[in-house]
Design an enzyme around this catalytic site. Structure first.
Site, short mmCIF file in Angstrom:
data_model
loop_
_atom_site.label_atom_id
_atom_site.label_comp_id
_atom_site.label_asym_id
_atom_site.label_seq_id
_atom_site.Cartn_x
_atom_site.Cartn_y
_atom_site.Cartn_z
CB SER A 52 8.49 2.13 4.73
OG SER A 52 7.15 1.90 5.02
CG HIS A 84 7.70 4.70 9.38
ND1 HIS A 84 8.57 3.75 9.84
CD2 HIS A 84 6.98 4.10 8.39
CE1 HIS A 84 8.41 2.63 9.15
NE2 HIS A 84 7.45 2.82 8.27
CD GLU A 90 11.61 4.24 12.35
OE1 GLU A 90 12.62 3.61 12.64
OE2 GLU A 90 11.08 4.16 11.22
CG ASN A 98 10.93 -0.31 7.58
OD1 ASN A 98 10.59 -1.20 8.36
ND2 ASN A 98 10.08 0.48 6.97
N1 LIG Z 1 2.60 -2.23 5.12
C1 LIG Z 1 3.38 -1.90 6.13
O1 LIG Z 1 3.70 -2.77 6.97
C2 LIG Z 1 3.84 -0.48 6.31
C3 LIG Z 1 4.34 -0.08 7.56
C4 LIG Z 1 4.70 1.26 7.73
C5 LIG Z 1 4.58 2.17 6.70
N2 LIG Z 1 4.11 1.74 5.47
C6 LIG Z 1 3.98 2.73 4.42
O2 LIG Z 1 2.63 3.17 4.40
C7 LIG Z 1 2.27 3.54 3.07
C8 LIG Z 1 1.03 2.74 2.66
O3 LIG Z 1 1.37 1.34 2.61
P1 LIG Z 1 0.26 0.21 2.75
O4 LIG Z 1 0.98 -1.04 3.02
O5 LIG Z 1 -0.80 0.67 3.68
O6 LIG Z 1 -0.31 0.18 1.26
P2 LIG Z 1 -1.68 -0.45 0.73
O7 LIG Z 1 -1.44 -0.81 -0.67
O8 LIG Z 1 -2.18 -1.48 1.67
O9 LIG Z 1 -2.71 0.78 0.81
C9 LIG Z 1 -2.59 1.93 0.04
C10 LIG Z 1 -3.98 2.57 -0.10
O10 LIG Z 1 -3.85 3.84 -0.73
C11 LIG Z 1 -4.95 4.02 -1.58
N3 LIG Z 1 -4.66 5.03 -2.59
C12 LIG Z 1 -3.92 4.89 -3.72
N4 LIG Z 1 -3.90 6.06 -4.39
C13 LIG Z 1 -4.60 6.96 -3.66
C14 LIG Z 1 -4.96 8.31 -3.85
N5 LIG Z 1 -4.54 9.00 -4.92
N6 LIG Z 1 -5.74 8.91 -2.93
C15 LIG Z 1 -6.15 8.25 -1.85
N7 LIG Z 1 -5.87 6.94 -1.64
C16 LIG Z 1 -5.10 6.31 -2.52
C17 LIG Z 1 -5.21 2.63 -2.15
O11 LIG Z 1 -6.55 2.54 -2.61
C18 LIG Z 1 -4.93 1.75 -0.93
O12 LIG Z 1 -6.10 1.51 -0.18
C19 LIG Z 1 3.48 3.27 2.20
O13 LIG Z 1 4.20 4.48 2.07
C20 LIG Z 1 4.27 2.27 3.02
O14 LIG Z 1 5.62 2.30 2.75
C21 LIG Z 1 3.71 0.44 5.29
#
Ligand SMILES: NC(=O)c1ccc[n+]([C@@H]2O[C@H](COP(=O)([O-])OP(=O)(O)OC[C@H]3O[C@@H](n4cnc5c(N)ncnc54)[C@H](O)[C@@H]3O)[C@@H](O)[C@H]2O)c1
Length: 596
Positions: A121, A142, A154, A192
């Site tokens: 993000s 994204h 995006e 964002n």
């Molecule tokens: N939460 C949101 O609203 C949102 C929206 C758009 C983009 N994002 C982006 O998406 C990405 C993930 O965010 P999220 O909110 O889903 O996080 P999250 O913490 O909910 O999930 C992350 C997952 O990654 C896994 N993980 C960690 N290390 C790993 C590895 N080495 N190999 C495989 N899996 C691994 C974890 O076990 C976890 O299940 C981030 O870059 C975030 O910025 C988040």
């Protein structure tokens, strides 16, 4: 020839990853879904089946379709399973070193022609790409939360991403039924960058006890038509993720203080209050992962009687003024059964207000929302006057005269002389300090702000503004009155912009600055906020409706009161106002409305 994507990999099945898996599998693409451990894999599987089961229950997906969807997903621990996919999307936590490590590993495991994408993000896609030997095949894709629902993607191209990779990913987004906007690699991209300053500001309002969580969220939902309030959205995003995004944006985005994470966020993350995913964030949820909010110790007791407890009885209401707001407010009170005394500056004005109220009530009759008898009764409850002396026996006065402090102060001084003791004196000011008006009287404890939104008969929100001198009884009475009007009264402190304008206008101003910096177009920015965040209008659509002059004036007030450098009005906004491009009302603002 566009590249075929028959199989994709998703790394990390958390909040975003599990949703992204669903998007691909729903569209007939095989997915290798990868996690770090069996336990995490199981969590991801549960999220996916939970979501698809809900879709079946809601009739949005047939059972057979769900089974086919799930059969396309292959769950695996470890990146080695991704050796033959055409594209990988990484959705692991928002840490640069972790993402770089994963990309270096993906580079080793994946076939040479595979595209490697990150769902980051806020981190630099460029910095992630240089961890591989194929930065020209690295791109940002994204998605928005929840990925199966939100239409926007995006697409982030770095200076080295090759053009055919961009084109192939754009075509893929279209196949997934998404709308993509392609942009360069800047902290927070479009959505964002415009969203997180607002979210952080909302948290700071809560932290400083400016308003309650329920009131902050209700204000933005009811005042701006947003699908959810900022604190509920923080819970959906995940506070840990939100913290990382803010922190990165602060460091990458020019150290704008508005992105420095409010201390409360860090404290909550440390305490394990991560939002929906952990079952508790700003709100408490039925269980981890559930969207259902359950009452907790901060939930207000909302029964009618509790609201009225300690409130003064209000039967007769005076409304001073003859403009748009006064007219709407008179209608609202008369329709709700109050006896109303309208005071204008003369019979001619009163006749005009009477006609407007009648026309508006008639519209209700035509639409079948009001009976003729109720219309007549409402009109019959209004007494028309041109002298303040007729307010001697009312229980509440709502002032809605011109937005000039000297005029309002003089009026309140007169009301102080005329009105009976115990009356609640309310101002509808949207930008002046309520305390200035209150101190024009000898009874500041009885003075409160009642900030109605335009058009008052329709908008469901009223901001109840309490000054440092307003009594609890006055605030309670004001809230009870809002409830009898069928509106939600949110209580806040006496600061410039109250809740809604203070959170809304800096975001609009930021959108203008983004346009000015040529990062994106007005159309794409509007799309991003509507399709990525579910806003009813994009910022430029809204600015043209509100009026650029009005927006500039509010933004100036906020800047002058809070002295926050990031609130300085965008030069482009000032120039457009100077040029007379004020929005729809002059036929031209950010868009030309004369040619449509
Ligand atoms: N939460 C949101 O609203 C949102 C929206 C758009 C983009 N994002 C982006 O998406 C990405 C993930 O965010 P999220 O909110 O889903 O996080 P999250 O913490 O909910 O999930 C992350 C997952 O990654 C896994 N993980 C960690 N290390 C790993 C590895 N080495 N190999 C495989 N899996 C691994 C974890 O076990 C976890 O299940 C981030 O870059 C975030 O910025 C988040």
């Amino acid at each position: 020839m566009a590249r075929e994507f028959t199989s994709v990999g998703v790394v990390g099945l958390g909040t975003m990853g599990a949703g992204i898996v669903e998007v691909f599998a729903r569209n007939g693409i095989d997915v290798v879904a990868v996690e770090i451990s069996e336990a995490a894999l199981q969590r991801g599987r549960t999220t996916l089946t939970g979501s698809t089961d809900r879709a079946v229950a809601k009739g949005k997906l047939a059972e057979a379709e769900r089974d086919a969807l799930l059969s396309r997903v292959h769950f695996q621990v470890g990146l080695d399973a991704l050796h033959s996919v055409d594209l990988v999307i990484e959705a692991v936590p928002e840490h640069l070193d972790l993402k770089q490590r994963i990309f270096a590993e993906l580079d080793r495991v994946c076939k040479p022609e595979a595209i490697l994408a990150t769902n980051t993000s806020s981190l630099s896609v460029t910095e992630i790409s240089v961890a591989t030997t194929r930065p020209n095949q690295v791109i940002g894709i994204h998605f928005f939360n929840p990925a199966p629902v939100m239409k926007l993607v995006e697409v982030v191209r770095t200076v080295v991403t090759s053009a055919d990779v961009v084109a192939d990913v754009e075509a893929l987004c279209e196949r997934l039924g998404k709308v993509d906007v392609t942009i360069s690699d800047r902290a927070g991209f479009i959505a964002n960058a415009l969203l997180f300053g607002y979210l952080n500001h909302a948290v700071s309002m809560l932290e400083s006890r400016y308003a309650t969580r329920e009131d902050i969220d209700a204000a933005m939902k009811l005042g701006c038509g947003l699908p959810m309030g900022p604190l509920a959205l923080m819970d959906l995003i995940g506070l840990d993720t939100a913290y990382e995004i803010l922190d990165t944006m602060y460091r990458r985005g020019g150290r704008d203080r508005r992105h420095a994470p409010v201390p409360l966020i860090k404290q909550m993350v440390t305490a394990g209050l991560l939002g929906r995913k952990s079952g508790r964030g700003f709100y408490t949820y039925e269980r981890p992962g559930s969207p259902v909010v359950v009452p907790d110790e901060q939930t207000p007791v909302a029964s009618e009687s509790a609201l009225a407890d300690g409130a003064r009885g209000i039967a007769k209401v005076g409304v001073v003024g003859s403009g748009t707001m006064a007219t709407g407010i008179i209608e609202v009170f008369a329709k709700a059964g109050y006896e109303v005394v309208s005071v204008t500056r003369g019979a001619e004005k009163s006749a005009k207000v009477f006609e407007s109220v009648k026309t508006s009530l008639n519209k209700g009759v035509v639409r079948g929302k009001l009976s003729e008898a109720d219309r007549d009764a409402a009109l019959g409850r209004i007494n028309w006057s041109a002298t303040l002396e007729h307010l001697a026996d009312v229980d509440l006065v709502v002032e809605a005269v011109v937005e000039e402090l000297s005029v309002k102060k003089a009026l309140f001084a007169s009301l102080d002389e005329i009105c009976k003791p115990g009356v609640v004196l309310a101002t509808t000011t949207s930008s002046l300090p309520v305390i200035d008006v209150a101190m024009a009287t000898q009874r500041p404890a009885d003075v409160v702000g009642l900030h109605f939104f335009n058009p008052a008969p329709i908008m469901p929100l009223i901001e109840v503004v309490q000054t440092i001198r307003t009594s609890v009884e006055t605030t309670t009475t004001a809230k009870a009155v809002c409830a009898t009007l069928g509106k939600t009264g949110v209580v806040c402190g006496d600061r410039s912009g109250f809740i809604v304008n203070a959170l809304l206008f800096p975001y609009l101003n930021d959108a203008v600055k983004m346009l000015e910096a040529s990062y994106s177009t007005a159309d794409d920015i509007d799309y991003a906020m509507k399709l990525g965040c579910g806003y009813p209008m994009g910022p430029f659509e809204l600015l043209d409706v509100v009026g650029l002059d009005v927006s500039l004036a509010i933004q100036r007030e906020l800047y002058l009161e809070l002295r926050e450098p990031g609130f300085a009005p965008a030069p482009l906004l000032e120039h457009l106002v100077t040029a007379g491009y004020l929005g729809r009302k002059t036929g031209r603002g950010f868009r030309d409305h004369t040619r449509r």
